[in-house]
Design a protein around this motif. Structure first.
Motif, short mmCIF file in Angstrom:
data_model
loop_
_atom_site.label_atom_id
_atom_site.label_comp_id
_atom_site.label_asym_id
_atom_site.label_seq_id
_atom_site.Cartn_x
_atom_site.Cartn_y
_atom_site.Cartn_z
N GLU A 62 8.46 -11.65 -1.44
CA GLU A 62 9.58 -11.63 -0.49
C GLU A 62 10.72 -10.81 -1.09
N PRO A 63 11.50 -10.06 -0.30
CA PRO A 63 11.58 -10.08 1.16
C PRO A 63 10.65 -9.09 1.86
N GLY A 64 9.60 -8.66 1.23
CA GLY A 64 8.68 -7.74 1.87
C GLY A 64 8.94 -6.29 1.48
N PHE A 65 8.31 -5.38 2.23
CA PHE A 65 8.38 -3.96 1.88
C PHE A 65 9.71 -3.34 2.29
N SER A 66 10.13 -2.33 1.54
CA SER A 66 11.28 -1.53 1.93
C SER A 66 10.84 -0.07 1.98
N VAL A 67 11.31 0.64 2.98
CA VAL A 67 10.83 2.00 3.24
C VAL A 67 11.56 3.00 2.38
N ILE A 68 10.80 3.98 1.88
CA ILE A 68 11.36 5.12 1.16
C ILE A 68 10.99 6.36 1.96
N THR A 69 11.88 7.29 2.13
CA THR A 69 11.55 8.54 2.79
C THR A 69 10.83 9.44 1.81
N SER A 70 9.67 9.96 2.21
CA SER A 70 8.90 10.82 1.32
C SER A 70 9.61 12.14 1.11
N PRO A 71 9.74 12.62 -0.17
CA PRO A 71 10.39 13.90 -0.44
C PRO A 71 9.49 15.09 -0.14
N GLY A 72 8.20 14.88 0.08
CA GLY A 72 7.28 15.99 0.27
C GLY A 72 7.14 16.39 1.72
N LYS A 73 6.22 17.34 1.95
CA LYS A 73 5.98 17.86 3.29
C LYS A 73 4.72 17.27 3.92
N SER A 74 4.12 16.30 3.28
CA SER A 74 2.84 15.77 3.73
C SER A 74 2.98 14.86 4.95
N GLY A 75 4.20 14.37 5.20
CA GLY A 75 4.38 13.43 6.28
C GLY A 75 4.07 12.00 5.89
N SER A 76 3.73 11.77 4.64
CA SER A 76 3.43 10.42 4.17
C SER A 76 4.70 9.57 4.15
N VAL A 77 4.50 8.27 4.31
CA VAL A 77 5.61 7.32 4.23
C VAL A 77 5.38 6.46 3.00
N LEU A 78 6.44 6.18 2.26
CA LEU A 78 6.35 5.38 1.05
C LEU A 78 7.11 4.08 1.22
N PHE A 79 6.60 3.03 0.58
CA PHE A 79 7.22 1.71 0.63
C PHE A 79 7.26 1.11 -0.76
N TYR A 80 8.37 0.47 -1.09
CA TYR A 80 8.44 -0.34 -2.30
C TYR A 80 7.84 -1.71 -2.01
N SER A 81 7.13 -2.28 -2.99
CA SER A 81 6.78 -3.69 -2.89
C SER A 81 8.06 -4.51 -3.00
N GLY A 82 7.99 -5.77 -2.57
CA GLY A 82 9.20 -6.59 -2.54
C GLY A 82 9.88 -6.74 -3.87
#
Length: 251
Positions: A62-82
């Motif tokens: 908890e409190p769950g995932f938090s979103v990170i904006t990907s710095p690359g051009k791949s379109g991938s989305v990144l998340f931190y674990s809680g």
């Protein structure tokens, strides 16, 4: 008893109910989770101090995932674990297949290279939602955990074409800077002759592995943080003492 080769092809499937709306928007139903080569990745995690019981606890922290904006051009989305220990990155099916293709050589290299600066992949997974849409993702070690108050991050490729990031002074998000920012900020790596020799040998070894794996888009990630009396002293293999009260964390 499964053979070593069988472990690379092993998968585990789990059906569970849960709210993954942070990762899969609007999805609050049953999911089918598939874990690829679980015992192989468990060995990798264990060799770098992330034990079996820690991994699921962190991903469900908890409190769950938090979103990170990907710095690359791949379109991938990144998340931190809680708890901030791991990063989840969405990948394409093609990237997923490629990871499986190089997994044997990757796991061997990681087991023989405790000081590698390569990204530490701790899991390869797939989630299928109630509409049968598949989402592939990898789990990686977060090399910049919260206990290190990182002030600057540079993504260094060794070239200058389109390698400048414009900084927004009002942004609260840590911006990933590039090669031209590095030169503009007059940054440099300062280390002893012994450390430099070890560092360059590790870089050479890592690059040779990437070449053999047909991977050409790679860079050195450098993080800088200020050290105070209460700050933890970095202990990872890629960390270098820098200008008295600063450390650089290299990956």
């Amino acid at each position: 008893c499964k053979s070593q080769e069988d472990l690379f092809d092993e998968t585990q499937k789990i059906v569970f109910d849960g709210d993954w709306s942070e990762v899969l928007p609007g999805k609050q139903h049953s999911y089918r989770f598939k874990d690829y080569a679980p015992q192989i990745f468990m060995r990798i995690r264990k060799s770098y101090g992330a034990y079996a019981e820690d991994y699921p606890i962190s991903l469900n922290y908890e409190p769950g995932f938090s979103v990170i904006t990907s710095p690359g051009k791949s379109g991938s989305v990144l998340f931190y674990s809680g708890d901030g220990r791991f990063i989840m990155k969405t990948i394409s099916r093609t990237e997923h297949k490629f990871m499986l293709k190089i997994l044997r050589s990757y796991s061997t290299y990681m087991s023989l290279s405790p000081n590698t600066l390569l990204c530490r992949y701790y899991g390869l997974h797939r989630v299928k939602d109630p509409d049968n849409k598949k989402f592939y993702f990898v789990v990686m070690q977060n090399i910049f955990p919260d206990r290190y108050h990182i002030s600057r991050v540079y993504d260094i490729k060794g070239c200058t074409h389109h390698r400048y990031t414009h900084e927004d002074g009002e942004s609260k998000v840590l911006i990933v800077l590039k090669d031209l920012n590095w030169f503009k900020d007059n940054q440099s790596l300062k280390m002893t002759a012994k450390k430099r020799k070890e560092f360059m040998a590790q870089i050479k070894s890592d690059v040779e592995f990437l070449i053999k794996s047909d991977i050409m888009d790679y860079s050195l990630l450098v993080g800088i943080y200020e050290v105070t009396e209460d700050s933890p002293i970095p202990t990872s293999p890629g960390e270098v003492r820098y200008q008295g009260n600063q450390y650089m964390i290299l990956y």
